[in-house]
Every structure is written in structure tokens, then in C-alpha cells.
Design an enzyme around this catalytic site. Structure first.
Site, short mmCIF file in Angstrom:
data_model
loop_
_atom_site.label_atom_id
_atom_site.label_comp_id
_atom_site.label_asym_id
_atom_site.label_seq_id
_atom_site.Cartn_x
_atom_site.Cartn_y
_atom_site.Cartn_z
N TYR A 107 55.19 56.59 -5.19
CA TYR A 107 54.02 55.75 -4.79
C TYR A 107 54.40 54.32 -4.73
CZ TYR A 107 51.51 60.00 -6.49
OH TYR A 107 50.68 61.09 -6.59
N1 LIG Z 1 50.72 66.02 -6.37
C1 LIG Z 1 50.79 65.25 -5.24
O1 LIG Z 1 51.54 65.77 -4.33
C2 LIG Z 1 49.77 64.22 -4.91
C3 LIG Z 1 49.36 64.22 -3.47
C4 LIG Z 1 48.23 63.19 -3.45
C5 LIG Z 1 47.59 62.39 -4.56
N2 LIG Z 1 48.04 62.67 -5.82
C6 LIG Z 1 47.39 61.86 -7.00
O2 LIG Z 1 46.06 62.22 -6.86
C7 LIG Z 1 45.39 60.73 -6.58
C8 LIG Z 1 44.07 61.07 -5.98
O3 LIG Z 1 44.39 61.16 -4.49
P1 LIG Z 1 44.10 60.05 -3.46
O4 LIG Z 1 43.99 58.79 -4.07
O5 LIG Z 1 45.38 60.22 -2.44
O6 LIG Z 1 42.70 60.63 -2.76
P2 LIG Z 1 41.28 60.57 -3.19
O7 LIG Z 1 41.33 60.58 -4.63
O8 LIG Z 1 40.97 62.06 -2.76
O9 LIG Z 1 40.58 59.46 -2.40
C9 LIG Z 1 40.80 58.33 -2.93
C10 LIG Z 1 40.38 57.26 -1.95
O10 LIG Z 1 39.17 57.42 -1.44
C11 LIG Z 1 38.46 56.07 -1.22
N3 LIG Z 1 37.26 56.22 -2.22
C12 LIG Z 1 37.23 56.45 -3.60
N4 LIG Z 1 36.04 56.04 -4.03
C13 LIG Z 1 35.47 55.75 -3.00
C14 LIG Z 1 34.26 55.33 -2.91
N5 LIG Z 1 33.04 55.53 -4.07
N6 LIG Z 1 33.63 54.85 -1.59
C15 LIG Z 1 34.62 55.02 -0.71
N7 LIG Z 1 35.64 55.13 -0.73
C16 LIG Z 1 36.31 55.64 -1.89
C17 LIG Z 1 39.71 55.09 -1.51
O11 LIG Z 1 40.41 54.94 -0.37
P3 LIG Z 1 40.22 53.75 0.57
O12 LIG Z 1 38.90 52.94 -0.16
O13 LIG Z 1 41.05 52.99 0.76
O14 LIG Z 1 39.67 54.46 1.76
C18 LIG Z 1 40.62 56.21 -2.68
O15 LIG Z 1 41.89 55.43 -2.56
C19 LIG Z 1 46.28 59.89 -6.03
O16 LIG Z 1 46.13 58.65 -6.44
C20 LIG Z 1 47.62 60.77 -6.97
O17 LIG Z 1 47.61 60.21 -8.28
C21 LIG Z 1 48.82 63.60 -6.25
#
Ligand SMILES: NC(=O)c1ccc[n+]([C@@H]2O[C@H](COP(=O)([O-])OP(=O)(O)OC[C@H]3O[C@@H](n4cnc5c(N)ncnc54)[C@H](OP(=O)(O)O)[C@@H]3O)[C@@H](O)[C@H]2O)c1
Length: 307
Positions: A51
Site C-alpha cells: 500500500y
Molecule cells: N487482502 C487484500 O487483497 C485487500 C484488498 C483490498 C483491501 N484490503 C484491505 O481492506 C481495507 C478495506 O478496503 P478498501 O479500503 O479498499 O475499501 P472499502 O473499505 O470497501 O471502502 C473504503 C473507502 O470508501 C470510502 N468511504 C468509507 N466510508 C465512507 C463514508 N462514510 N462515506 C463516504 N465514503 C466512505 C472511502 O474512500 P473515498 O472517500 O476516497 O472514496 C474509503 O477509503 C483496505 O484498506 C485494506 O486494509 C485488502
């Protein structure tokens, strides 16, 4: 709090994803989110060495570096369960495993990782070599427990079989892509998770932001996450799902984010969903998931709407 498998890791029911840190969130914004998460009782932090390598000019390690700076400033390492992942940068040969773990520790400024994930399968490395290298990391005291993410079910079972056959440190958790709109986990991996007593810690719990409700028909440009934004769900199925989430959220006077996360937390095998927040306001919309009790009828209504 929930326990990861049969370990002594006791974790908060919402794991804080940190891919925005050093990317869409500045260091100060990241510190604010981390402070707010800990103030709410949070202790489970998920990062990766890669990341945010996908961002222009980034090389990976940006998130771990921000977390390392914050841990040094707050001196709260012992209260936290820190999970990181290796394997996306340079694969999972024994040599790379050793080198990447040391890099993670250095960036995080800690002596030991609580939960070390194999981030994704590396078809170029012998699976036994990878599993032995992970075992050595545990024996060296550089990680307490091991976990796995993104492996095909047969490879996951093969990796587990090697640990059992060779008496190596076992995998205690699986991090799959799973949320209301991505349900294949239920058919392909939940059975294995049950059989082997793993903890399921699902990622993209908010469908990359789509399930927060900020995507609406006709609206564009609500996120700066590029290919990691939720716009791919903006279709009839996505809007149907969102309508169900909206309805349940309205009935409880809560947020869409809380409903999506509470649904996931209520699923069999799930120990703690992972979601990220770019700002403390976003985190504040997620935290009500902790006390939100969805009825069986609501859980079913959501599941049917997004099937
Ligand atoms: N193992 C793997 O391969 C893998 C892959 C992906 C992710 N991950 C892990 O999982 C975590 C979660 O995934 P993710 O962060 O990519 O996606 P997610 O949690 O599904 O979406 C988070 C994103 O949604 C937006 N958001 C969150 N709360 C909000 C709200 N209340 N109102 C409006 N927008 C909101 C923000 O982005 P914006 O505001 O910028 O739009 C935030 O960064 C990652 O941080 C990482 O630690 C692991």
C-alpha cells in the site's frame, strides 16, 4: 471484542483498513482517523507492504510508514493488533519473505507483527518454500501468527495441509473479498474456513465505498480512488442493493455504512470486517455498526436484495 481462531488475539469487531494512508489521506488525516478509531475502542489495524504502490510515484510502504510514525508518536503499540501482508511486491520466495518482513518491521517501527498475511498466491514460488519461510518468521519471533488472503480454495487447502504434515506454524485467519455485493466467499471458502477453524476477516467490506450510499444514479466523481473506487457497482443490481440498505438504515435511524458492516459482522465465520476511512467523518458513519442489531428478517432482506 472477538477472538481470532484459537489464538490469544482479541480484536475489535471493526478492523481498520489503511490503504488510504499516505495516498488519499495525508499523514495528518491518517493520524486523526487512527486516533478516532482507538478512542472508539479499536485495536485491529490492517495494512500491507504494497500500500499504495498503485498510486503515481508510490513504491509501496506508504501506509506502513504513516502507521509507524503514528505508533512512535502515540506509544500505544502494545494495545494494538497489527496485521500486515507481504507477497504483492516481489512474490513469496523464501528470500523475498525474509526481506519483506524486515522491511515491514522497519517501516512500522515494531519488533513483531501480530498477524502476518500471505497477500496473494505466488505461482512462481514453491508453496512449501513459502509456508516454510512463514514458519521461520514465526520461529524468529518476527510474527506472532500467520494468515492468508486471495488464495484459490485448492491452494489454501494445500498450504494448510503442508503446515499440518510438516508441523509448521498454522494459518489462523483468511482475508477474502466479501461484502453484500460480493458473495462468492459463501460458496467457495466459508466451508474451508469452518473446517479449519480460521477467522474470516473480509476486505472491501464497503464495496470500495459503494455501500456507504455516496454513489447515486447520475452522479459521478464521488471518489478519488481510481480503479479502487466503487463505481463498478453502479448498475441495476447495485441500485437495488442500495435501496435495501437505505431502507434498513432508515428503519434504524443509522447510516448505510453501518448497515453494510453490521450485515457482514453477522455472517457465519466473520470475525471482523475491514473497512477504511479517509476522514474521521467517514469513520464516524461506520462505527454505529458496533451496536446495530439487525433482525433475522432484515439480514435476509439484505441478502436477497444483493444475491
Ligand atoms: N487482502 C487484500 O487483497 C485487500 C484488498 C483490498 C483491501 N484490503 C484491505 O481492506 C481495507 C478495506 O478496503 P478498501 O479500503 O479498499 O475499501 P472499502 O473499505 O470497501 O471502502 C473504503 C473507502 O470508501 C470510502 N468511504 C468509507 N466510508 C465512507 C463514508 N462514510 N462515506 C463516504 N465514503 C466512505 C472511502 O474512500 P473515498 O472517500 O476516497 O472514496 C474509503 O477509503 C483496505 O484498506 C485494506 O486494509 C485488502
Amino acid at each position: 471484542m472477538r477472538i481470532i481462531g484459537d489464538t490469544d488475539l482479541s480484536v475489535f469487531e471493526l478492523c481498520l483498513g489503511t490503504n488510504p494512508f499516505g495516498w488519499t489521506a495525508s499523514e495528518q488525516e491518517s493520524f486523526d482517523v487512527l486516533d478516532a478509531y482507538v478512542a472508539a475502542g479499536g485495536n485491529f489495524i490492517d495494512t500491507a507492504d504494497s500500500y499504495s504502490v498503485w498510486a503515481d510515484g508510490h513504491v509501496g510502504g506508504e501506509s506502513e510508514t504513516v502507521i509507524g510514525h503514528w505508533l512512535a508518536a502515540r506509544r500505544c503499540r502494545d494495545e494494538l493488533v497489527i496485521a500486515t501482508k507481504i507477497g504483492s511486491l516481489g512474490g513469496l520466495s523464501a528470500e523475498n519473505v525474509r526481506a519483506r518482513v524486515d522491511d515491514c518491521l522497519q517501516r512500522l517501527g515494531i519488533d513483531q507483527i501480530d498477524l502476518l498475511y500471505a497477500h496473494r498466491d505466488d505461482p512462481d514460488a514453491e508453496l512449501e518454500e513459502t509456508v516454510r519461510a512463514f514458519d521461520e518468521v514465526v520461529k524468529a519471533g518476527k510474527a506472532r501468527y500467520l494468515a492468508i488472503s486471495n488464495y484459490e480454495p485448492d491452494r489454501l487447502e494445500e498450504a494448510i495441509a503442508i503446515t499440518e504434515r510438516e508441523g509448521l506454524a498454522k494459518f489462523v485467519a483468511l482475508q477474502p473479498h466479501y461484502n453484500l455485493l460480493e458473495r462468492s466467499y459463501e460458496q467457495t471458502r466459508a466451508g474451508l474456513v469452518k473446517r479449519y477453524g480460521l477467522a474470516c476477516v473480509p476486505y472491501f467490506a464497503l464495496a470500495k465505498g459503494f455501500l456507504t450510499g455516496k454513489y447515486r444514479p447520475g452522479q459521478a466523481g464521488v471518489s478519488e480512488r481510481g480503479r479502487l473506487d466503487g463505481s463498478s457497482y453502479a448498475d441495476d443490481r447495485g441500485w437495488r442493493a442500495l435501496a435495501a440498505v437505505d431502507e434498513v438504515a432508515a428503519a434504524h435511524g443509522t447510516t448505510d455504512s453501518a448497515v453494510a458492516l453490521a450485515w457482514l459482522l453477522a455472517q457465519p465465520t466473520v470475525v471482523a470486517p475491514i473497512s477504511s476511512a479517509r476522514t474521521t467523518d467517514q469513520l464516524a458513519e461506520q462505527l454505529p455498526m458496533l451496536t446495530l442489531e439487525l433482525s433475522d428478517a432484515e439480514l435476509e432482506r439484505l441478502a436477497v436484495a444483493t444475491a
